[in-house]
Design a protein around this motif. Structure first.
Motif, PDB file in Angstrom:
ATOM      1  N   LYS A  92       0.841  -1.189   0.000  1.00  4.00           N
ATOM      2  CA  LYS A  92       0.000   0.000   0.000  1.00  4.00           C
ATOM      3  C   LYS A  92       0.882   1.247   0.000  1.00  4.00           C
ATOM      4  O   LYS A  92       1.971   1.244   0.572  1.00  4.00           O
ATOM      5  N   PRO A  93       0.416   2.335  -0.623  1.00  7.00           N
ATOM      6  CA  PRO A  93       1.176   3.596  -0.506  1.00  7.00           C
ATOM      7  C   PRO A  93       1.124   4.107   0.929  1.00  7.00           C
ATOM      8  O   PRO A  93       0.230   3.758   1.703  1.00  7.00           O
ATOM      9  N   ALA A  94       2.078   4.925   1.264  1.00  7.21           N
ATOM     10  CA  ALA A  94       2.112   5.486   2.618  1.00  7.21           C
ATOM     11  C   ALA A  94       0.959   6.471   2.806  1.00  7.21           C
ATOM     12  O   ALA A  94       0.539   7.166   1.866  1.00  7.21           O
ATOM     13  N   ALA A  95       0.429   6.524   4.003  1.00  9.39           N
ATOM     14  CA  ALA A  95      -0.688   7.433   4.308  1.00  9.39           C
ATOM     15  C   ALA A  95      -0.212   8.885   4.329  1.00  9.39           C
ATOM     16  O   ALA A  95       0.945   9.174   4.678  1.00  9.39           O
ATOM     17  N   ASP A 135       4.123   9.664   0.118  1.00 14.15           N
ATOM     18  CA  ASP A 135       4.545   8.637  -0.839  1.00 14.15           C
ATOM     19  C   ASP A 135       4.462   9.199  -2.252  1.00 14.15           C
ATOM     20  O   ASP A 135       3.413   9.715  -2.658  1.00 14.15           O
ATOM     21  N   SER A 164       1.464   8.388  -4.549  1.00 10.11           N
ATOM     22  CA  SER A 164       0.118   8.930  -4.308  1.00 10.11           C
ATOM     23  C   SER A 164      -0.303   9.830  -5.464  1.00 10.11           C
ATOM     24  O   SER A 164       0.441  10.730  -5.870  1.00 10.11           O
ATOM     25  N   TYR A 176      -6.817   9.330   3.139  1.00  8.55           N
ATOM     26  CA  TYR A 176      -6.194   8.170   2.491  1.00  8.55           C
ATOM     27  C   TYR A 176      -5.616   8.615   1.153  1.00  8.55           C
ATOM     28  O   TYR A 176      -6.127   9.552   0.521  1.00  8.55           O
ATOM     29  N   SER A 228      -4.145   3.476   0.602  1.00 12.23           N
ATOM     30  CA  SER A 228      -3.220   3.423   1.729  1.00 12.23           C
ATOM     31  C   SER A 228      -3.970   3.156   3.027  1.00 12.23           C
ATOM     32  O   SER A 228      -5.206   3.133   3.066  1.00 12.23           O
TER      33      SER A 228
END
Length: 460
Positions: free
Chosen positions: A325-328, A349, A352, A397, A406
């Motif tokens: 998952k991408p970073a929050a 990220d 995103s 998100y 994320s």
């Protein structure tokens, strides 16, 4: 007198004289010799030899004075006493056969006979030197089939001697110091033996003895060597992906095995865990579909040949991973500005591309409402649908190009004050971002952000 055949003679004589050895009285050297007593003379074919027995036949004795017949023999194992020694007694003059079954193969013995009367004895007969037959020879031809998968095949020419009852298979490895009896094969006409459950690419040696119905075991045959089939060569240059969404792709160098059949792909959740067979393939690539972000798995690949032999693969494992998952996002501002709430966050990220804001509004203990705002391209959001005396919780998100969402940012909380002058909030459709139907189920920690102290409610 007609000479009996060998089988009949040996059988009948063994039954008749097996209890004769040691019968008393033994001959007395001081007993007077009577030249009128008959001297034992063998018939024309009066000696028949085998490996472990010698049969004699003599002319019948008509003299009624004769009571017994004494047998004399030299001991072939004695180096000092080569003279005739009393050996056995035939206890009737009517018997004309004697079998000595206490002899060894390929050995020379000397025999002589004399009759015995009541008080006298006859003269010694002629000395008969007899050589027993050599040990039975094994099969004349043997051949091995090498290169079989975990097996060895031995074939041979059946033994020509009809007295052969069975074959004794003996085996030895390079580590063994002695031959070991492996198995027996009944029936003289059988001509093959298959040894199974052997090691891969291992050297085995075989030889065969034959055994007759009367228990005679032959010399060993010629030795033959077998090398079992080796395992296929292991897979090399295995490559796995770590950046594909919802899947892991495995590739490896194609095998050059001539009798290649297929590949096996194994998977485990840990390096030293239990590996499960998940695919049987003919090409050298496999895509593992996984409905999970950031999933890690360990893989092994083996080569299987047409005989079912599988290459070694336990020592080589490689880890693959689906795209995580991408970073929050990091929310750094959430405050009440006038009759609106403004949110600002930073992009953590680089993957995103868009954002989702989840809003939860709560009035009292039970009155709560949840809304989502999707496809936000910027890094700020203004919520104009704000009511007084309400607790608002926001989570942000991020989504990447693969629509992987994320984890939620840290929750931020804004509490609007009680005021009869608080302007009514606009309807939800007037919010800066649009609402979507599909919810995002997330949870996070709450950071409560109070209204600013210098905000004057009468200025609203």
């Amino acid at each position: 007198m007609k000479l009996l055949n060998l089988g009949t003679l040996l059988t009948a004589s063994l039954l008749t004289f097996s209890a004769c050895a040691g019968i008393q009285p033994k001959p007395d050297e001081q007993t007077a010799i009577d030249d009128t007593l008959p001297v034992i003379t063998l018939t024309k074919s009066g000696i028949i030899t085998d490996m472990t027995s010698i049969a004699f036949e003599w002319n019948s004795i008509q003299d009624p004075r004769v009571e017994n017949i004494y047998v004399y023999r030299t001991s072939p194992k004695s180096d000092t006493n080569k003279e005739m020694q009393y050996y056995d007694t035939v206890n009737s003059r009517f018997k004309t056969h004697y079998v000595d079954d206490r002899v060894e193969p390929d050995t020379t013995y000397a025999y002589s006979f004399r009759v015995f009367a009541k008080d006298t004895q006859g003269r010694m007969s002629e000395v008969y030197k007899v050589n027993t037959k050599p040990v039975l020879q094994s099969i004349s031809w043997i051949h091995s089939i090498t290169g079989l998968p975990r097996s060895a095949k031995i074939i041979w020419r059946p033994h020509s001697n009809q007295r052969v009852q069975k074959y004794i298979i003996e085996r030895k490895t390079l580590e063994d110091t002695e031959w070991k009896e492996l198995d027996t094969v009944n029936d003289r006409l059988t001509a093959e033996y298959l040894d199974t459950r052997l090691k891969d690419n291992y050297v085995y040696m075989y030889r065969i003895r034959v055994k007759t119905f009367d228990g005679i075991v032959s010399t060993p045959s010629q030795m033959v060597k077998v090398v079992t089939k080796p395992l296929p060569k292991s897979v090399t240059d295995i490559r796995v992906t770590t950046n594909l969404p919802k899947e892991i792709k495995i590739e490896w160098e194609a095998t050059t095995q001539e009798d290649f059949s297929r590949y096996y792909v194994y998977r485990s959740e840990s390096l030293d865990g239990s590996y499960e067979l998940i695919a049987k393939l003919h090409n050298n690539t496999f895509t593992d579909k996984i409905d999970e972000d950031g999933a890690r798995y360990f893989y092994r690949v083996s080569v299987v040949d047409k005989d079912g032999l599988e290459s070694e693969h336990e020592k080589r494992s490689i880890m693959g991973m689906t795209l995580p998952k991408p970073a929050a996002p990091a929310v750094f501002k959430a405050e009440l500005v006038g009759s609106s709430i403004e949110l600002n966050w930073s992009k953590v990220d680089p993957r995103s591309q868009s954002y989702i804001v989840v809003k939860e509004a709560k009035q009292g203990w039970f009155d709560s409402k949840r809304e989502e705002f999707r496809d936000l391209r910027g890094m700020n959001f203004t919520d104009k649908a704000v009511l007084p005396d309400t607790t608002y919780t926001y989570r942000v998100y991020s989504l990447d190009a693969n629509q992987i969402i994320s984890e939620a940012s840290e929750a931020v909380v804004v509490v609007t004050p009680e005021s009869t002058e608080f302007k009514a909030a606009p309807k939800a459709k007037e919010a800066e971002a649009q609402s979507v139907e599909k919810p995002v189920d997330v949870q996070g920690n709450k950071n409560v952000i109070a209204p600013t102290e210098d905000l004057e409610m009468n200025e609203l």
